[in-house]
Design a protein around this motif. Structure first.
Motif, PDB file in Angstrom:
ATOM      1  N   ARG A   1      -3.728  29.515  -0.756  1.00 38.18           N
ATOM      2  CA  ARG A   1      -4.067  31.538  -0.434  1.00 38.18           C
ATOM      3  C   ARG A   1      -3.946  31.629  -1.515  1.00 38.18           C
ATOM      4  N   LEU A   2      -4.722  33.235  -0.810  1.00 39.24           N
ATOM      5  CA  LEU A   2      -4.923  34.330  -1.432  1.00 39.24           C
ATOM      6  C   LEU A   2      -3.765  35.926  -1.624  1.00 39.24           C
ATOM      7  N   GLY A   3      -3.834  35.538   0.216  1.00 38.91           N
ATOM      8  CA  GLY A   3      -3.269  36.809  -0.113  1.00 38.91           C
ATOM      9  C   GLY A   3      -2.785  36.452   1.968  1.00 38.91           C
TER      10      GLY A   3
ATOM     11  N   ALA B   1      -5.064  28.785  10.546  1.00 39.47           N
ATOM     12  CA  ALA B   1      -3.867  28.454  11.040  1.00 39.47           C
ATOM     13  C   ALA B   1      -2.887  27.788  10.302  1.00 39.47           C
ATOM     14  N   ILE B   2      -2.357  26.933   9.716  1.00 39.99           N
ATOM     15  CA  ILE B   2      -1.698  26.643   9.179  1.00 39.99           C
ATOM     16  C   ILE B   2      -0.807  27.934   8.462  1.00 39.99           C
ATOM     17  N   TYR B   3      -2.042  28.978   7.603  1.00 44.26           N
ATOM     18  CA  TYR B   3      -1.664  29.325   6.717  1.00 44.26           C
ATOM     19  C   TYR B   3      -0.823  30.830   7.646  1.00 44.26           C
ATOM     20  N   ARG B   4      -1.460  31.209   8.336  1.00 47.06           N
ATOM     21  CA  ARG B   4      -1.205  32.256   9.713  1.00 47.06           C
ATOM     22  C   ARG B   4       0.051  31.823   9.924  1.00 47.06           C
ATOM     23  N   LYS B   5       0.940  30.368  10.634  1.00 47.23           N
ATOM     24  CA  LYS B   5       2.225  30.079  10.851  1.00 47.23           C
ATOM     25  C   LYS B   5       2.892  30.301  10.315  1.00 47.23           C
ATOM     26  N   HIS B   6       2.548  30.153   8.960  1.00 47.43           N
ATOM     27  CA  HIS B   6       3.838  29.726   7.847  1.00 47.43           C
ATOM     28  C   HIS B   6       3.424  30.638   6.929  1.00 47.43           C
ATOM     29  N   PRO B   7       3.803  31.419   6.289  1.00 47.37           N
ATOM     30  CA  PRO B   7       3.997  32.575   5.674  1.00 47.37           C
ATOM     31  C   PRO B   7       4.059  31.481   3.865  1.00 47.37           C
ATOM     32  N   THR B   8       5.084  30.963   3.836  1.00 47.10           N
ATOM     33  CA  THR B   8       5.526  30.514   3.250  1.00 47.10           C
ATOM     34  C   THR B   8       4.385  28.932   2.153  1.00 47.10           C
ATOM     35  N   VAL B   9       3.912  28.597   2.853  1.00 46.47           N
ATOM     36  CA  VAL B   9       2.686  27.516   2.726  1.00 46.47           C
ATOM     37  C   VAL B   9       1.378  28.249   1.936  1.00 46.47           C
ATOM     38  N   LYS B  10       1.348  28.001   0.456  1.00 47.28           N
ATOM     39  CA  LYS B  10       0.002  29.039  -0.429  1.00 47.28           C
ATOM     40  C   LYS B  10      -1.090  27.391  -0.871  1.00 47.28           C
TER      41      LYS B  10
ATOM     42  N   ILE C   1      -1.420  17.102   3.758  1.00 45.13           N
ATOM     43  CA  ILE C   1      -0.325  17.580   2.453  1.00 45.13           C
ATOM     44  C   ILE C   1      -0.247  19.320   2.585  1.00 45.13           C
ATOM     45  N   VAL C   2       0.655  19.736   2.217  1.00 40.50           N
ATOM     46  CA  VAL C   2       0.729  21.533   2.621  1.00 40.50           C
ATOM     47  C   VAL C   2       2.616  21.281   1.591  1.00 40.50           C
ATOM     48  N   GLY C   3       1.767  22.776   0.467  1.00 41.17           N
ATOM     49  CA  GLY C   3       2.507  23.071  -0.551  1.00 41.17           C
ATOM     50  C   GLY C   3       3.164  24.449  -0.762  1.00 41.17           C
ATOM     51  N   THR C   4       3.700  25.016  -1.342  1.00 44.99           N
ATOM     52  CA  THR C   4       4.310  25.941  -2.050  1.00 44.99           C
ATOM     53  C   THR C   4       3.369  26.441  -3.561  1.00 44.99           C
ATOM     54  N   SER C   5       2.419  26.263  -3.952  1.00 44.16           N
ATOM     55  CA  SER C   5       1.253  26.257  -5.167  1.00 44.16           C
ATOM     56  C   SER C   5       0.755  24.840  -4.862  1.00 44.16           C
TER      57      SER C   5
END
Length: 430
Positions: free
Chosen positions: A256-258, A302-311, A381-385
């Motif tokens: 994610r950038l923004g 779609a994942i980024y849109r639904k989960h703001p803390t996923v990076k 997989i999703v993560g915070t970084s």
């Protein structure tokens, strides 16, 4: 289509490809050979009896159309079947022959791996041929192999010998070789779990049919932060390829950038060779002008849109975890503390959903449910970084491997509910 190696001399292309094959333990010091036929008809090929793990560019042998050779060594003893394949298939300009253990196992049993386990292995490899055994280096072996290529096969298992793969260029040949070896490895691992379930022709044809190309936009000049993320993402993608967590033709990794922008790996590019400028920037559903992002881009968005803390998000194909995806066997993460803490309870997502129902996928994963098995398509997989996502990918694969190993010993004992509650309270507070 031109690739980012087409301007390299054949010697350098062969060196790089043989290094990848050897470093990934897909052949031995003395085994395997690689060749390129250039526009003049010359064949450039690895030498006979030279250490494949220490080749130099001067070791590569040039063989002219009339048969004369130039180089420090004589050409591989398998040169005759390379020449026979080129004669039978004028459309091919590169050949890879090697002895990866999984494909050798198929050659020993005189069977071929099922490539319909995944959409990518089917699209890259197609049906696999089987060539009758003959003495290595003989004209008969060349005739047997050329017969299979003449019939239209691009990937051919050799009875009691190994595999031969052809391509329009060496990048394509290597990608077919790698995808076939991956399919073979996965199929063999799955036998410990149950029966692998190949995809039907209708399901292979239907996946992603409704996918639309994103409109273009000219992105802003990259900031220092974006440049650093591009470099870091490329480093982890390359590491993933080196560790056999990703393959060069499949999988996607994004960061994610923004709020509505991210970087993602491109489509139709060798993941191992990606440079920071190859990554595609997505801004509010638009791709950077002139670039083609991964086919999973809509799902990442779609994942980024639904989960703001996923990076960061990764679609990948680690061999042992992917064995679970082709068998339908549930993935048990309640095995050791690290597995449960990092993975939580691993979800299962139906085949095709990441391309045909992205909102359903976005609802299935979250920071609290960060890992999923994709039926016949690897893992998500999703993560915070980037580091967090990559670590989770490594743990998922290590856990899958341990589960498969345990099946050869006895029944794996899961941690009890009380142990899980203790882990949650200590490491995963709500």
């Amino acid at each position: 289509m031109m690739t980012n190696t087409d301007y390299l001399h054949p010697r350098d292309q062969i060196l790089e490809t043989m290094d990848r094959i050897y470093r990934h333990r897909m052949t031995t010091t003395s085994g395997g050979n690689v060749s390129i036929r250039d526009g003049s008809g010359d064949v450039w090929i690895t030498p006979a009896r030279v250490d494949k793990g220490a080749l130099r560019r001067d070791d590569i042998v040039q063989v002219r159309p009339e048969g004369t050779q130039s180089g420090l060594h004589r050409a591989s003893s398998e040169l005759p079947f390379h020449q026979a394949i080129y004669a039978a298939r004028p459309d091919l300009s590169a050949i890879v022959h090697a002895h990866p253990a999984a494909l050798v196992a198929f050659s020993m049993t005189r069977t071929v791996p099922e490539t319909r386990l995944f959409p990518q292995s089917w699209s890259v490899c197609g049906e696999v041929g089987l060539a009758t055994y003959a003495l290595p280096g003989s004209a008969q072996l060349g005739a047997n192999i050329a017969k299979e290529f003449a019939a239209g096969f691009n990937t051919v298992v050799l009875e009691n010998h190994g595999v031969v793969v052809g391509g329009a260029n060496l990048t394509e040949a290597f990608q077919r070789f790698e995808a076939l070896e991956f399919a073979a490895q996965t199929a063999i691992r799955s036998t410990t779990l149950g029966s692998a379930r190949p995809l039907s022709a209708a399901r292979l044809e239907a996946v992603g049919r409704g996918r639309k190309e994103l409109p273009e936009t000219d992105p802003p000049a990259p900031t220092s932060e974006e440049k650093e993320l591009r470099r870091t993402l490329c480093e982890f993608v390359r590491r993933g390829c080196q560790q056999r967590l990703l393959i060069s033709t499949e999988g996607s990794f994004s960061v994610r950038l923004g709020e509505s922008s991210f970087l993602i790996t491109p489509a139709h590019r060798d993941r191992y060779r990606l440079s920071p400028e190859d990554l595609v920037r997505i801004d509010s559903g638009r791709r950077a002008t002139g670039q083609t992002p991964s086919r999973a881009t809509a799902c990442h968005e779609a994942i980024y849109r639904k989960h703001p803390t996923v990076k960061a998000i990764c679609f990948a194909h680690p061999i042992h975890a992917t064995a679970f995806s082709v068998t339908g066997v549930p993935f048990a993460s309640r095995t050791i503390p690290e597995s449960y803490i990092v993975l939580r309870d691993v979800q299962r997502i139906p085949f095709g959903q990441p391309y045909d129902d992205v909102d359903a996928v976005a609802s299935a994963v979250s920071p609290r449910q960060p890992s999923a098995i994709l039926e016949n398509d690897g893992v998500l997989i999703v993560g915070t970084s980037i580091l967090d996502a990559f670590d989770r990918l490594e743990v998922l694969e290590a856990t899958a491997e341990a589960l498969i190993f345990s099946g050869r010993i006895g029944a794996a004992a899961p941690m009890s509910d009380s142990v899980i509650d203790e882990l949650r309270a200590h490491f995963l507070p709500e």
